[in-house]
Each structure stands twice: as structure tokens, then as C-alpha cells.
Design a protein around this motif. Structure first.
Motif, PDB file in Angstrom:
ATOM      1  N   ILE A   1       0.837  -1.206   0.000  1.00  0.00           N
ATOM      2  CA  ILE A   1       0.000   0.000   0.000  1.00  0.00           C
ATOM      3  C   ILE A   1       0.873   1.257   0.000  1.00  0.00           C
ATOM      4  CG2 ILE A   1      -1.584   1.365   1.424  1.00  0.00           C
ATOM      5  CD1 ILE A   1      -2.924  -1.316   2.202  1.00  0.00           C
ATOM      6  N   ALA A   2       1.905   1.267   0.841  1.00  0.00           N
ATOM      7  CA  ALA A   2       2.777   2.436   0.928  1.00  0.00           C
ATOM      8  C   ALA A   2       3.525   2.674  -0.382  1.00  0.00           C
ATOM      9  CB  ALA A   2       3.771   2.266   2.081  1.00  0.00           C
ATOM     10  N   MET A   3       4.067   1.619  -0.957  1.00  0.00           N
ATOM     11  CA  MET A   3       4.832   1.782  -2.196  1.00  0.00           C
ATOM     12  C   MET A   3       3.938   2.222  -3.358  1.00  0.00           C
ATOM     13  SD  MET A   3       7.620  -1.280  -1.985  1.00  0.00           S
ATOM     14  CE  MET A   3       8.423  -0.746  -3.473  1.00  0.00           C
ATOM     15  N   LEU A   4       2.776   1.611  -3.481  1.00  0.00           N
ATOM     16  CA  LEU A   4       1.875   2.012  -4.550  1.00  0.00           C
ATOM     17  C   LEU A   4       1.352   3.427  -4.342  1.00  0.00           C
ATOM     18  CD1 LEU A   4      -0.089  -1.295  -5.186  1.00  0.00           C
ATOM     19  CD2 LEU A   4       1.393  -0.080  -6.789  1.00  0.00           C
ATOM     20  N   SER A   5       1.178   3.829  -3.090  1.00  0.00           N
ATOM     21  CA  SER A   5       0.736   5.195  -2.810  1.00  0.00           C
ATOM     22  C   SER A   5       1.769   6.207  -3.270  1.00  0.00           C
ATOM     23  CB  SER A   5       0.465   5.377  -1.310  1.00  0.00           C
ATOM     24  OG  SER A   5      -0.636   4.614  -0.901  1.00  0.00           O
ATOM     25  N   VAL A   6       3.026   5.932  -3.023  1.00  0.00           N
ATOM     26  CA  VAL A   6       4.089   6.860  -3.428  1.00  0.00           C
ATOM     27  C   VAL A   6       4.200   6.922  -4.948  1.00  0.00           C
ATOM     28  CG1 VAL A   6       6.587   7.254  -3.391  1.00  0.00           C
ATOM     29  CG2 VAL A   6       5.383   6.656  -1.282  1.00  0.00           C
TER      30      VAL A   6
ATOM     31  N   PHE B   1      -9.607   2.414  -0.267  1.00  0.00           N
ATOM     32  CA  PHE B   1      -9.831   3.712   0.362  1.00  0.00           C
ATOM     33  C   PHE B   1      -8.559   4.236   1.007  1.00  0.00           C
ATOM     34  CE2 PHE B   1     -11.016   6.400   3.952  1.00  0.00           C
ATOM     35  CZ  PHE B   1     -11.762   7.358   3.294  1.00  0.00           C
ATOM     36  N   VAL B   2      -7.890   3.396   1.772  1.00  0.00           N
ATOM     37  CA  VAL B   2      -6.664   3.820   2.461  1.00  0.00           C
ATOM     38  C   VAL B   2      -5.591   4.212   1.446  1.00  0.00           C
ATOM     39  CG1 VAL B   2      -4.759   2.988   3.904  1.00  0.00           C
ATOM     40  CG2 VAL B   2      -7.114   2.512   4.555  1.00  0.00           C
ATOM     41  N   THR B   3      -5.437   3.433   0.403  1.00  0.00           N
ATOM     42  CA  THR B   3      -4.445   3.745  -0.619  1.00  0.00           C
ATOM     43  C   THR B   3      -4.777   5.048  -1.332  1.00  0.00           C
ATOM     44  OG1 THR B   3      -4.085   1.374  -0.960  1.00  0.00           O
ATOM     45  CG2 THR B   3      -3.253   2.865  -2.657  1.00  0.00           C
ATOM     46  N   SER B   4      -6.045   5.255  -1.644  1.00  0.00           N
ATOM     47  CA  SER B   4      -6.457   6.478  -2.340  1.00  0.00           C
ATOM     48  C   SER B   4      -6.194   7.724  -1.494  1.00  0.00           C
ATOM     49  CB  SER B   4      -7.943   6.382  -2.706  1.00  0.00           C
ATOM     50  OG  SER B   4      -8.339   7.494  -3.454  1.00  0.00           O
TER      51      SER B   4
ATOM     52  N   TYR C   1      -6.748  20.477  -1.185  1.00  0.00           N
ATOM     53  CA  TYR C   1      -8.074  20.033  -1.633  1.00  0.00           C
ATOM     54  C   TYR C   1      -8.004  18.710  -2.389  1.00  0.00           C
ATOM     55  CZ  TYR C   1      -9.606  24.719  -0.435  1.00  0.00           C
ATOM     56  OH  TYR C   1      -9.884  25.872   0.240  1.00  0.00           O
ATOM     57  N   VAL C   2      -6.833  18.322  -2.842  1.00  0.00           N
ATOM     58  CA  VAL C   2      -6.677  17.072  -3.570  1.00  0.00           C
ATOM     59  C   VAL C   2      -7.075  15.883  -2.696  1.00  0.00           C
ATOM     60  CG1 VAL C   2      -4.248  16.600  -3.028  1.00  0.00           C
ATOM     61  CG2 VAL C   2      -5.165  15.916  -5.220  1.00  0.00           C
ATOM     62  N   ILE C   3      -6.996  16.038  -1.388  1.00  0.00           N
ATOM     63  CA  ILE C   3      -7.382  14.947  -0.483  1.00  0.00           C
ATOM     64  C   ILE C   3      -8.864  14.623  -0.640  1.00  0.00           C
ATOM     65  CG2 ILE C   3      -7.512  14.234   1.936  1.00  0.00           C
ATOM     66  CD1 ILE C   3      -4.975  15.963   2.380  1.00  0.00           C
ATOM     67  N   GLY C   4      -9.677  15.609  -1.000  1.00  0.00           N
ATOM     68  CA  GLY C   4     -11.094  15.357  -1.265  1.00  0.00           C
ATOM     69  C   GLY C   4     -11.291  14.367  -2.396  1.00  0.00           C
ATOM     70  N   TRP C   5     -10.442  14.450  -3.421  1.00  0.00           N
ATOM     71  CA  TRP C   5     -10.518  13.466  -4.501  1.00  0.00           C
ATOM     72  C   TRP C   5     -10.104  12.094  -4.000  1.00  0.00           C
ATOM     73  CZ3 TRP C   5      -8.618  18.295  -6.605  1.00  0.00           C
ATOM     74  CH2 TRP C   5      -9.532  18.898  -7.477  1.00  0.00           C
ATOM     75  N   GLY C   6      -9.115  12.051  -3.137  1.00  0.00           N
ATOM     76  CA  GLY C   6      -8.709  10.760  -2.582  1.00  0.00           C
ATOM     77  C   GLY C   6      -9.835  10.098  -1.815  1.00  0.00           C
ATOM     78  N   VAL C   7     -10.537  10.894  -1.017  1.00  0.00           N
ATOM     79  CA  VAL C   7     -11.658  10.356  -0.243  1.00  0.00           C
ATOM     80  C   VAL C   7     -12.780   9.891  -1.169  1.00  0.00           C
ATOM     81  CG1 VAL C   7     -13.471  10.961   1.414  1.00  0.00           C
ATOM     82  CG2 VAL C   7     -11.106  11.673   1.841  1.00  0.00           C
ATOM     83  N   THR C   8     -13.167  10.731  -2.118  1.00  0.00           N
ATOM     84  CA  THR C   8     -14.295  10.381  -2.983  1.00  0.00           C
ATOM     85  C   THR C   8     -13.950   9.247  -3.952  1.00  0.00           C
ATOM     86  OG1 THR C   8     -13.716  12.229  -4.455  1.00  0.00           O
ATOM     87  CG2 THR C   8     -15.437  12.617  -2.823  1.00  0.00           C
ATOM     88  N   HIS C   9     -12.742   9.248  -4.500  1.00  0.00           N
ATOM     89  CA  HIS C   9     -12.337   8.129  -5.362  1.00  0.00           C
ATOM     90  C   HIS C   9     -12.311   6.831  -4.557  1.00  0.00           C
ATOM     91  CE1 HIS C   9      -9.944  10.866  -8.356  1.00  0.00           C
ATOM     92  NE2 HIS C   9     -11.252  10.920  -8.557  1.00  0.00           N
ATOM     93  N   GLY C  10     -11.773   6.908  -3.354  1.00  0.00           N
ATOM     94  CA  GLY C  10     -11.693   5.723  -2.498  1.00  0.00           C
ATOM     95  C   GLY C  10     -13.058   5.188  -2.109  1.00  0.00           C
ATOM     96  N   ILE C  11     -13.995   6.079  -1.807  1.00  0.00           N
ATOM     97  CA  ILE C  11     -15.353   5.646  -1.449  1.00  0.00           C
ATOM     98  C   ILE C  11     -16.015   4.945  -2.631  1.00  0.00           C
ATOM     99  CG2 ILE C  11     -17.684   6.495  -0.951  1.00  0.00           C
ATOM    100  CD1 ILE C  11     -16.362   8.589   0.890  1.00  0.00           C
ATOM    101  N   GLY C  12     -15.903   5.522  -3.816  1.00  0.00           N
ATOM    102  CA  GLY C  12     -16.511   4.907  -4.997  1.00  0.00           C
ATOM    103  C   GLY C  12     -15.933   3.545  -5.314  1.00  0.00           C
ATOM    104  N   ALA C  13     -14.611   3.436  -5.274  1.00  0.00           N
ATOM    105  CA  ALA C  13     -13.968   2.153  -5.564  1.00  0.00           C
ATOM    106  C   ALA C  13     -14.274   1.136  -4.470  1.00  0.00           C
ATOM    107  CB  ALA C  13     -12.460   2.337  -5.707  1.00  0.00           C
ATOM    108  N   GLU C  14     -14.210   1.570  -3.226  1.00  0.00           N
ATOM    109  CA  GLU C  14     -14.461   0.666  -2.099  1.00  0.00           C
ATOM    110  C   GLU C  14     -15.892   0.139  -2.117  1.00  0.00           C
ATOM    111  OE1 GLU C  14     -12.804  -1.580   0.551  1.00  0.00           O
ATOM    112  OE2 GLU C  14     -11.617   0.127  -0.117  1.00  0.00           O
ATOM    113  N   ALA C  15     -16.846   0.989  -2.490  1.00  0.00           N
ATOM    114  CA  ALA C  15     -18.239   0.550  -2.593  1.00  0.00           C
ATOM    115  C   ALA C  15     -18.391  -0.531  -3.655  1.00  0.00           C
ATOM    116  CB  ALA C  15     -19.141   1.735  -2.897  1.00  0.00           C
TER     117      ALA C  15
END
Length: 171
Positions: free
Chosen positions: A24-29, A78-81, A98-112
Motif C-alpha cells: 500500500i505504501a509503495m503504490l501510494s508513493v 480507500f486507504v491507498t487512495s 483540496y486534492v485529499i477530497g478526490w482521494g476520499v471520494t475516489h476511495g469511497i466509490g472504488a471501495e463501494a
């Protein structure tokens, strides 16, 4: 129960191994560096053509989709996003924090999407669907952030384009 092959024991489905966290950490970077560069292009396209401009750039989903395909644990996407976008903000994304908002929303959509598939090993169509749904959720964040009320027709036209481009490019 999921077998932890390193110790020959079983672990609950929610427990992440050290290997999972490193992946997760490596892919996040890696994704954060790519997204920071793509963020420059997205900002230019969106400035030039409004909501429709950035809709053709659907690569902002690949990091958390690959992480889920490898780790296959609830919450991984979600955590990775979110982790990716926190790093992306520190790398100088044009949207700043504000880019963190995209991380949250992208993660929610994918996680769902992954939850709906019961967190089974993802097929190509589940990954494509997760990319498209995550992108559309992120597009709603863009709408709220940038106030695209004056460009509603472009916003509505951009949703199916963004869904398809994200499903194809990231999924």
C-alpha cells in the motif's frame, strides 16, 4: 479467515500483514508522483474547457485499484487512495490540500464497488466499474470545489465520458 503463509496461521480478514502495508505504501508513493504530474495536465485541460476538459484524463484511479488487486482486503482501496492524495498534496499538486477530497471520494466509490463484489478477487470488469464509479464520485467533488453551476450542461456531458475514460485507462 485468510491464511498468513509466513507463519502458517490464519488471520482475520481485516488484519493487514506487513507485506500488505508495504505494498500500500509503495503504490501510494508511485501513484502520488504520477498523479502530481497528471494534476498539472488536468488543471490545464479543465481551465481550457471546463468540466469536459479533464474528463478524458481517466488515469487517476490506477493506484488504489492495483493495491486492491494485490492486497484484496476491505478498506485497502480507500486507504491507498487517501494516502496517495496526501502525498500528492505535499508534492505540489495544483489543487493543494483540496486534492485529499478526490482521494476520499475516489476511495469511497472504488471501495463501494469492491464491497458489492464481496471483496473477491477482482475481475477486469469489477476493476473497470470501480474506476468509473470512483471517478464519477471524484467528479462530484470537483463540482462542489470549483462551483461548476454555470457549466451544468458540460458537467452532465462529462460524466459518461469520465466514466468510460477511467474504466478504460485505469480499470
Amino acid at each position: 479467515m485468510i491464511t498468513d503463509t509466513s507463519k502458517g496461521r490464519t488471520a482475520p480478514w481485516w488484519r493487514y500483514t506487513t507485506r500488505d502495508l508495504i505494498v500500500i505504501a509503495m503504490l501510494s508513493v508511485v501513484a502520488a508522483v504520477a498523479y502530481a504530474g497528471l494534476g498539472q495536465l488536468w488543471a490545464a485541460l479543465t481551465t481550457a474547457a471546463g468540466p469536459l476538459g479533464g474528463a478524458f484524463l481517466g488515469l487517476f484511479q490506477f493506484g488504489h485499484l492495483i493495491a486492491f488487486a494485490v492486497v484484496q482486503r476491505p478498506g485497502c482501496a480507500f486507504v491507498t487512495s487517501v494516502t496517495t492524495t496526501v502525498i500528492q498534496a505535499f508534492l505540489g499538486d495544483p489543487a493543494g490540500i483540496y486534492v485529499i477530497g478526490w482521494g476520499v471520494t475516489h476511495g469511497i466509490g472504488a471501495e463501494a464497488t469492491f464491497a458489492a463484489s464481496r471483496y473477491r478477487a477482482p475481475s477486469w470488469w469489477v476493476l473497470a466499474l470501480a474506476a468509473g464509479i470512483g471517478a464519477v464520485c471524484g467528479h462530484l467533488w470537483s463540482y462542489a470545489l470549483y462551483g461548476w453551476e454555470a457549466a451544468m450542461s458540460l458537467f452532465y456531458a462529462s460524466i459518461p465520458i469520465l466514466f468510460v475514460s477511467s474504466a478504460v485507462e485505469s480499470g
